[in-house]
Design an enzyme around this catalytic site. Structure first.
Site, PDB file in Angstrom:
ATOM      1  N   GLU A  46       0.883  -1.065   0.320  1.00 26.59           N
ATOM      2  CA  GLU A  46       0.097  -0.086   0.216  1.00 26.59           C
ATOM      3  C   GLU A  46       0.873   1.269  -0.125  1.00 26.59           C
ATOM      4  O   GLU A  46       0.678   2.258  -0.600  1.00 26.59           O
ATOM      5  CB  GLU A  46      -1.024  -0.149   1.309  1.00 26.59           C
ATOM      6  CG  GLU A  46      -2.013  -1.205   1.268  1.00 26.59           C
ATOM      7  CD  GLU A  46      -3.522  -0.026  -0.216  1.00 26.59           C
ATOM      8  OE1 GLU A  46      -3.099   0.466  -0.913  1.00 26.59           O
ATOM      9  OE2 GLU A  46      -3.959  -1.314  -0.280  1.00 26.59           O
ATOM     10  N   TYR A 129      -6.816   7.208   4.226  1.00 28.15           N
ATOM     11  CA  TYR A 129      -6.971   6.138   2.351  1.00 28.15           C
ATOM     12  C   TYR A 129      -6.119   5.052   3.718  1.00 28.15           C
ATOM     13  O   TYR A 129      -6.456   3.213   3.144  1.00 28.15           O
ATOM     14  CB  TYR A 129      -6.664   6.356   1.505  1.00 28.15           C
ATOM     15  CG  TYR A 129      -6.243   5.036   0.489  1.00 28.15           C
ATOM     16  CD1 TYR A 129      -7.071   4.102  -0.008  1.00 28.15           C
ATOM     17  CD2 TYR A 129      -4.648   4.347   0.563  1.00 28.15           C
ATOM     18  CE1 TYR A 129      -6.904   3.512  -1.118  1.00 28.15           C
ATOM     19  CE2 TYR A 129      -4.152   3.694  -0.050  1.00 28.15           C
ATOM     20  CZ  TYR A 129      -5.978   2.652  -1.116  1.00 28.15           C
ATOM     21  OH  TYR A 129      -5.364   1.936  -1.427  1.00 28.15           O
ATOM     22  N   ASP A 147      -9.197   6.051  -2.929  1.00 28.07           N
ATOM     23  CA  ASP A 147      -8.332   6.763  -3.453  1.00 28.07           C
ATOM     24  C   ASP A 147      -8.565   7.625  -4.690  1.00 28.07           C
ATOM     25  O   ASP A 147      -9.745   7.924  -5.219  1.00 28.07           O
ATOM     26  CB  ASP A 147      -7.047   5.752  -4.064  1.00 28.07           C
ATOM     27  CG  ASP A 147      -7.645   4.663  -4.883  1.00 28.07           C
ATOM     28  OD1 ASP A 147      -8.691   4.963  -5.626  1.00 28.07           O
ATOM     29  OD2 ASP A 147      -6.446   3.551  -5.144  1.00 28.07           O
TER      30      ASP A 147
END
Ligand code: SF4
Length: 329
Positions: A46, A129, A147
Site C-alpha cells: 500500500e 486511505y 483513492d
C-alpha cells in the site's frame, strides 16, 4: 447512520455489490501482495502503490520483500539501506516513514501490527486511505477506502461530483460489510482496469446497469506537464564513479546520492555521453550526461567515489540509477 447519499435503493446496492464482487473474483489481477493476508506484505504494497502504478511497483516490491522479509528485519535496517531498496520508486519520504513505523511496531508494540484503521492512523506515514486499506484487506474491518480510482468510479456511477467527505460517505454506503477488503480492492481494480480516466470500458463494466453516466463526459482534461533540461557529469576512476549527496535539508530526495550536476553553459560545445528522459511527478526531464575528467572533481563537500558494488547498495536517486545502468556497467 445519517441520511443516504447515494441514489440507489437498498436492493440495488446489494445487486451492485454482488455484481462487482463476482467480477472481481473472475478478473482480478494476480498480484504478489494478494497471495495472502499478511499485514506486513499488504502494508508495504500500500505504501509503494501511493502515487505509483502497479507495473512500476512489482519489481521493487519483490526486491524489497527479499531484502526486508519481516517488520523485524525492516526495523533493524539502516535508513540508507531502506532508501537504497526504494531507489527508483520516488517519493522517498514514504520509505523513511515506513521505516519509522516499523521501529514503532517492533519497539513499542512487540512486533504486533495494529488491527483497526484507527490504530493504524497512529503510525508514521499512514493516512486515512492507507489505514482503511490495510485494516479492511488484512483484518476484514468494514471500512471503505477512497483513492483517486474510487473517487472517479463513484463520480461516474452517480453522475455528479461531491466534496471529499460526501465521497467517503458514499464509499461507506456501497461497501460490502461481509467482504470489505475484497470490495475495496474491487472498486480500485475497477477504476484501474475498466473505469479508466481517459477511456472507460463501459461495455464490459460490471457496474454498467447501475451507472448514471456510462462514460459520458468521462474524460477530464489532464494538466499540462512541465519540461526541464538538466545536465550531469560522469567522472570515472577505474571502475569507480563520483557521486554527490543531496543536502539533508533538500525538499526533494534529501540525503540521496546522484551524479554531480553541471550548469548548461559549462558544457556548451561538448559532446554528450548520453541523453535520457526521466519523469518525476508532473515534470518531464531531458537529461544530458557529459564525461568529466577525474581530477576535476572529488574534493567537493558531499562528493565521494563509489565502486559499482558500493553504489548498488547506496540510496541513489532513480535518475542516477538509470544513468549508471546505461553508462557505467
Ligand atoms: Fe465507469 Fe462506464 Fe462502468 Fe460507469 S459504466 S462505472 S463510466 S466504466
Amino acid at each position: 447512520m445519517g441520511e443516504r447519499v447515494i441514489p440507489l435503493s437498498p436492493a440495488q446496492i446489494r445487486s451492485f455489490r454482488r455484481a462487482l464482487l463476482s467480477w472481481y473474483d473472475q478478473h482480478r489481477r494476480e498480484l504478489p501482495w494478494r497471495r495472502d493476508r499478511d499485514p506486513y506484505r499488504i502494508w508495504v504494497s500500500e505504501i509503494m502503490l501511493q502515487q505509483t502504478r502497479v507495473v512500476a511497483v512489482l519489481d521493487h516490491y519483490a526486491r524489497f520483500m527479499q531484502r526486508f522479509p519481516t517488520v523485524q528485519v525492516l526495523s533493524a535496517a539502516r535508513e540508507n539501506s531502506v532508501l537504497a531498496a526504494w531507489s527508483g520508486l520516488g517519493y522517498y519520504h514514504r520509505a523513511r516513514r515506513m521505516h519509522q513505523a516499523a521501529k514503532v511496531i517492533v519497539g513499542e508494540r512487540g512486533g504486533v501490527f495494529p488491527r483497526s484503521a484507527k490504530e493504524w492512523l497512529d503510525l508514521p506515514g499512514i493516512g486515512r486511505y492507507t489505514a482503511a486499506a490495510i485494516a479492511s484487506i488484512a483484518f476484514d474491518e468494514a471500512v471503505a477506502v477512497v483513492d483517486g480510482n474510487v473517487e472517479r468510479v463513484l463520480q461516474r456511477l452517480f453522475g455528479d461530483s461531491t466534496g471529499m467527505e460526501a465521497t467517503w460517505q458514499r464509499a461507506e454506503e456501497v461497501l460490502d460489510d461481509e467482504r470489505p477488503g475484497d470490495f475495496n480492492q474491487a472498486m480500485m481494480e475497477l477504476g484501474a482496469t475498466v473505469c479508466m480516466p481517459r477511456a472507460p470500458q463501459c461495455l464490459i463494466c460490471p457496474a454498467n446497469s447501475f451507472c448514471r453516466t456510462r462514460g459520458v463526459e468521462a474524460a477530464k482534461p489532464q494538466p499540462a506537464r512541465k519540461r526541464r533540461d538538466v545536465c550531469y557529469g560522469l567522472a570515472r576512476r577505474g571502475d569507480s564513479v563520483l557521486l554527490t549527496q543531496r543536502p539533508p535539508g533538500s525538499s526533494l530526495m534529501a540525503g540521496m546520492w546522484e551524479l554531480p550536476s553541471l550548469a548548461p553553459e559549462a558544457v556548451n560545445g561538448h559532446v554528450p555521453l548520453l541523453r535520457v528522459r526521466h519523469s518525476i511527478t508532473d515534470t518531464d526531464y531531458r537529461v544530458t550526461v557529459y564525461a568529466i575528467p577525474e581530477e576535476s572533481r572529488g574534493s567537493g563537500r558531499g562528493e565521494r567515489w563509489f565502486t559499482p558494488k558500493q553504489y548498488e547498495r547506496l540510496a541513489l536517486t532513480g535518475l542516477a540509477r538509470k544513468i549508471l545502468s546505461k553508462v557505467a556497467g
